[in-house]
Design a protein around this motif. Structure first.
Motif, PDB file in Angstrom:
ATOM      1  N   TYR A 263      -2.307  36.306 -84.828  1.00  0.00           N
ATOM      2  CA  TYR A 263      -3.414  35.383 -85.092  1.00  0.00           C
ATOM      3  C   TYR A 263      -4.373  36.015 -86.081  1.00  0.00           C
ATOM      4  CZ  TYR A 263      -7.322  32.206 -83.998  1.00  0.00           C
ATOM      5  OH  TYR A 263      -8.341  31.275 -84.059  1.00  0.00           O
ATOM      6  N   ALA A 265      -7.944  35.304 -87.556  1.00  0.00           N
ATOM      7  CA  ALA A 265      -9.146  34.484 -87.389  1.00  0.00           C
ATOM      8  C   ALA A 265      -9.740  34.054 -88.727  1.00  0.00           C
ATOM      9  CB  ALA A 265     -10.183  35.252 -86.575  1.00  0.00           C
ATOM     10  N   TYR A 375      -4.253  40.289 -83.202  1.00  0.00           N
ATOM     11  CA  TYR A 375      -5.448  39.533 -83.588  1.00  0.00           C
ATOM     12  C   TYR A 375      -6.097  40.233 -84.775  1.00  0.00           C
ATOM     13  CZ  TYR A 375     -10.046  37.302 -83.337  1.00  0.00           C
ATOM     14  OH  TYR A 375     -11.195  36.599 -83.638  1.00  0.00           O
ATOM     15  N   SER A 377      -9.353  40.227 -87.162  1.00  0.00           N
ATOM     16  CA  SER A 377     -10.735  39.763 -87.060  1.00  0.00           C
ATOM     17  C   SER A 377     -11.242  39.200 -88.387  1.00  0.00           C
ATOM     18  CB  SER A 377     -11.633  40.923 -86.621  1.00  0.00           C
ATOM     19  OG  SER A 377     -12.996  40.538 -86.645  1.00  0.00           O
ATOM     20  N   PHE A 383     -15.822  38.441 -80.356  1.00  0.00           N
ATOM     21  CA  PHE A 383     -14.882  37.340 -80.148  1.00  0.00           C
ATOM     22  C   PHE A 383     -14.229  37.490 -78.778  1.00  0.00           C
ATOM     23  CE2 PHE A 383     -12.414  40.778 -82.035  1.00  0.00           C
ATOM     24  CZ  PHE A 383     -11.284  40.823 -81.210  1.00  0.00           C
ATOM     25  N   TRP A 385     -10.441  36.294 -77.259  1.00  0.00           N
ATOM     26  CA  TRP A 385      -9.185  35.672 -77.709  1.00  0.00           C
ATOM     27  C   TRP A 385      -8.062  35.996 -76.748  1.00  0.00           C
ATOM     28  CZ3 TRP A 385      -4.381  37.652 -79.343  1.00  0.00           C
ATOM     29  CH2 TRP A 385      -3.514  36.707 -79.938  1.00  0.00           C
TER      30      TRP A 385
END
Length: 860
Positions: A263, A265, A375, A377, A383, A385
């Motif tokens: 992911y 962001a 993840y 950033s 955050f 998540w």
């Protein structure tokens, strides 16, 4: 005063979106003298009109809908009261019941299909967005939603639900389930936005072992969302969303169920879920008419998959590599949720494993399931998540790319599975036996992720039929598994071959495993619905599965050779017999065709018994005759010369528990041989998938209770308690998934989270604690504790359709003190160790009885 409680429709306390026009009602009576003479139901419609009707039912369990059939979208409120001892109870709290879209023609919105991505590789998610305007805030609103793929959705920036991997996995070519959401409070007058993120999931992501397959059900993904609003005058309309949909690639850059979720962001557009966002750079997706979906749209019957609880690490270790290792103390199915603050562009990777080996994450058993989430950033500040489109089986996790101490990052493990109601509990004086039971509970939880799977961690996670076939009695005691199993059995029926062939796992994926159906696996088609009927008293599951049940036994008839037994077919046999070599887990002590023939007898007898219940006497005679022909041939082939099977405990146990040997003297010899074989094996487990669930019962029922306890309480490998002694928190696939030196079994098929061998907990409930159903749905129970093995106490409780049933006993100074709690509507036959028998109804009952001398000795 009598109270009517727990009113449900189709066993659902939340009856929004029931998929039937005539949902059955169930309720419980509390503080009621017996018998309850009759009941009434009251229905109040949306317009305020009401009607009251008498109910003709022996009790408040699955009572036929007494009102006119519902139509799509119709919402009513139902209450029930009962006449008990010539006095009416108060009306129950009302239950809102609302029908789903009951006709395929009720669907008018299109399937929204984002642009196609590359095939046979990890693909990104897609963001979908549609903005629409409402003249006024609706009086009520419903969103009917599903997907080909997996999705999350939001309205006006708020999440639609906390579901994970919605809409779950079915045989998509036959059935696609949807859910109904009440979104009244999420909508407003003026501009509104519906948004969704869509990923591959099971529909087109990689699934299966030996490398798996891509695009099994299609080369696309798509979202189907139908929003309907009702105004203050009661007029309902579909909000046309089709032309408003726009799409771009999502922030999940690479997504796979086995691989994990990456992911970024930085790729999530600010404000995309708010009105006024400019989607001019977004693309127009393809819109496909709903009729082109090519499958039946069906309201979900089971509970959703969602986060159930969260676990904090029990230990944290900074590794020489710089990684942070987290031990959550429990093997789970789920994901990590991380709360942190990272600079822009910094990537945090999360690695998962069930066990450690050589002080490193034991990832080899994952095979081709990397199980790594990441993840990246955007640097905007703190955050929180968690992955949305994957799931892992793990106890340990390592964070890579975190520079700092754990005090600067907040991590928890989210336990994710189907949100089933807990119904059964067990406790006893032996902590290791209690731990075995708790490990089984966890393995069921971890593997009931929308359907009953074999394992939650490696590149497999299939709906293996054999696993749930042997585990069904335990599952039905421990949890409200009705929704999961009802849905899954529909897929079993849908995927049966024209000759009745049942795949070894459902949904079926052609990923290299032989297509041939195997006994004990395909028999899930008969045994699982029969078990559900026996434990819940729901005749409808037999009625619905009746064609499938018959077809399976008809298929078995094709496999019976000239000798009258099953022969020549592909069979898995007593899978994972400890004597089998690692490379050939089907090479068991027991002849695989004995196993197949025994199951043919059992399934045919079940179908014959079902025919009686359904009033089909011609079918009853046909299947009964078939069962007895195969039983007689099986006796001649294997049970006349018992010396030939004397070293095969599973064969001996099948002869006893499947009624293959009926003569009392012959059964006595069979039981003695079984006990001798178990003793010869040093009370170590010598059975695989088929023998393990029944061997303790076979020993106990043939007069060898002490051997059953010695087998049950053995701690050396192979045994049920060996994994407990090694620190297991779930049930292992192999008896020796981890070797005594702490190394992982070298076989390529090694999981630390399979529930099948935990099927023995049904013996703990029925025999050790002494709580056994003796009529469908626990309308009648038998309470007969059989202490042994040095246990000084045990208890079991079960939330039956009538209410909580509880049995507990303690042993001291040669006396058994027994307490029994029975709810209204249930009768109990209490059998004491001294031979005393008592038949009782609702209430709390206490007994004290001396233990016979032989049992006194066995319990020391």
């Amino acid at each position: 005063m009598t109270a009517v409680t727990g009113l449900r429709a189709e066993l659902r306390a939340d009856a929004l979106g029931v998929g039937t026009a005539a949902p059955r009602l169930s309720w419980r009576l509390e503080q009621a003298p017996e018998p309850a003479e009759q009941a009434e139901a009251r229905m109040v419609s949306a317009d305020g009109s009401s009607s009251t009707v008498p109910l003709v039912a022996p009790d408040g369990v699955l009572v036929d809908w007494p009102f006119p059939e519902l139509v799509s979208r119709q919402r009513v409120e139902v209450s029930v009261r009962a006449l008990v001892a010539r006095e009416w109870s108060d009306w129950s709290e009302p239950l809102a019941v609302e029908a789903a879209l009951l006709e395929q023609g009720d669907w008018s919105e299109p399937l929204v299909v984002p642009s196609a991505a590359a095939v046979h590789e990890l693909r990104p998610s897609h963001l979908l967005r549609a903005e629409f305007t409402l003249d006024e805030a609706p009086a009520s609103a419903r969103l009917y939603v599903t997907a080909q793929g997996v999705f999350t959705a939001a309205l006006n920036g708020g999440p639609l639900s906390d579901e994970h991997l919605a809409p779950g996995w079915t045989s998509y070519t036959h059935r696609l389930r949807y859910r109904v959401h009440d979104v009244t409070a999420m909508l407003r007058a003026g501009a509104n936005v519906i948004g969704a993120e869509l990923a591959d999931g099971w529909f087109r992501g990689r699934i299966g072992f030996d490398g798996g397959l891509w695009d099994v059900f299609g080369e696309h993904v798509g979202l189907l969302a139908q929003l309907e609003v009702t105004d203050a005058q009661g007029d309902t309309r579909v909000v046309p969303l089709g032309d408003a949909w726009r799409q771009i690639p999502g922030p999940a850059t690479r997504v796979g169920l086995y691989e994990g979720e990456s992911y970024d962001a930085r790729l999530l557009p600010d404000g995309w879920l708010e009105p006024g966002f400019d989607p001019s750079a977004w693309r127009v997706p393809q819109l496909r008419p709903v009729v082109e979906i090519g499958t039946v749209l069906e309201a979900a019957v089971g509970e959703p998959v969602r986060p159930i609880e969260s676990l904090r690490p029990v230990s944290v270790e900074k590794r020489p590599s710089g990684r942070l290792r987290l031990d959550f103390g429990q093997n789970i199915s789920g994901v990590l949720r991380v709360k942190a603050d990272l600079p822009a562009g910094r990537t945090l990777r999360m690695h998962h494993a069930e066990v450690l080996e050589n002080d490193e994450l034991g990832t080899r058993p994952l095979r081709e399931a990397p199980s790594i989430d990441s993840y990246t950033s955007d640097g905007s500040g703190p955050f929180s998540w968690a992955p949305r489109f994957t799931i892992h089986g793990f106890r340990y996790a390592e964070l890579e790319g975190w520079h700092g101490d754990l005090a600067d990052v907040d991590v928890e493990a989210l336990v994710i599975h189907t949100d089933m109601e807990r119904r059964g509990w067990f406790a006893c004086s032996d902590p290791m036996l209690e731990k075995l039971h708790e490990n089984t509970v966890w393995s069921m939880r971890d593997n009931f992720v929308d359907l009953p799977t074999d394992c939650p961690q490696r590149d497999e996670r299939m709906g293996w039929t054999g696993d749930i076939q042997v585990f069904a009695p335990a599952a039905e005691f421990l949890y409200g598994a009705d929704g999961v199993l009802t849905s899954w059995l529909r897929d079993v029926a849908a995927e049966q071959g024209s000759d009745g062939w049942v795949p070894n796992f459902v949904p079926w994926v052609e990923c290299g495993f032989p297509r041939g159906a195997s006994a004990a696996w395909g028999d899930a088609a008969t045994i699982v619905p029969w078990t559900m009927y026996q434990r819940r008293g729901d005749l409808s599951i037999l009625r619905e599965q009746w064609p499938s049940m018959k077809a399976w036994v008809d298929h078995l008839a094709l496999r019976v050779g000239p000798g009258g037994v099953v022969e020549g077919s592909m069979e898995l046999g007593d899978w994972l017999d400890p004597a089998a070599p690692p490379e050939n887990p089907a090479a068991a002590r027991t002849d695989k065709y004995l196993v197949a023939s025994a199951y043919a007898v059992r399934s045919a007898r079940i179908v014959a018994d079902t025919a009686v219940l359904l009033g089909d006497l011609e079918a009853e005679a046909h299947y009964r005759a078939f069962a007895e022909r195969v039983a007689e041939a099986t006796r001649r082939r294997w049970f006349e010369d018992l010396a030939s099977i004397a070293d095969a405990p599973t064969a001996l146990a099948l002869g006893l528990e499947f009624g293959l040997v009926e003569d009392p003297d012959a059964r006595r010899r069979l039981g003695d041989l079984l006990a001798a074989a178990v003793r010869e094996g040093g009370h170590h487990v010598q059975t695989g998938f088929v023998g393990t669930p029944i061997i303790c019962d076979a020993l106990a029922s043939s007069g060898h209770l002490d051997d059953a306890y010695a087998l049950l309480l053995q701690q050396e490998c192979p045994s049920w308690l060996y994994p407990v002694s090694m620190g297991a928190t779930t049930i292992w696939e192999r008896w020796d998934s981890m070797l005594p030196d702490g190394s992982i079994n070298p076989g390529g098929m090694t999981s630390f989270n399979h529930y099948a061998l935990g099927a023995v907990v049904d013996f703990l409930h029925r025999v050790v604690a002494g709580l056994a159903p003796s009529a469908p749905g626990y309308r009648e129970i038998t309470v007969q504790p059989r202490p042994g093995g040095g246990l000084t106490s045990a208890s079991a409780s079960h939330l039956s359709p009538f209410g909580m049933i509880a049995v507990s006993w303690e042993l001291a100074d040669g006396l058994l003190a027994l307490d029994v709690e029975v709810p209204t509507g249930v009768s109990a036959r209490v059998i004491l160790p001294d031979g005393g028998v008592h038949t009782v109804g609702a209430g709390a009952h206490h007994y004290s009885a001396p233990m016979p001398a032989a049992q006194k000795e066995a319990t020391r």
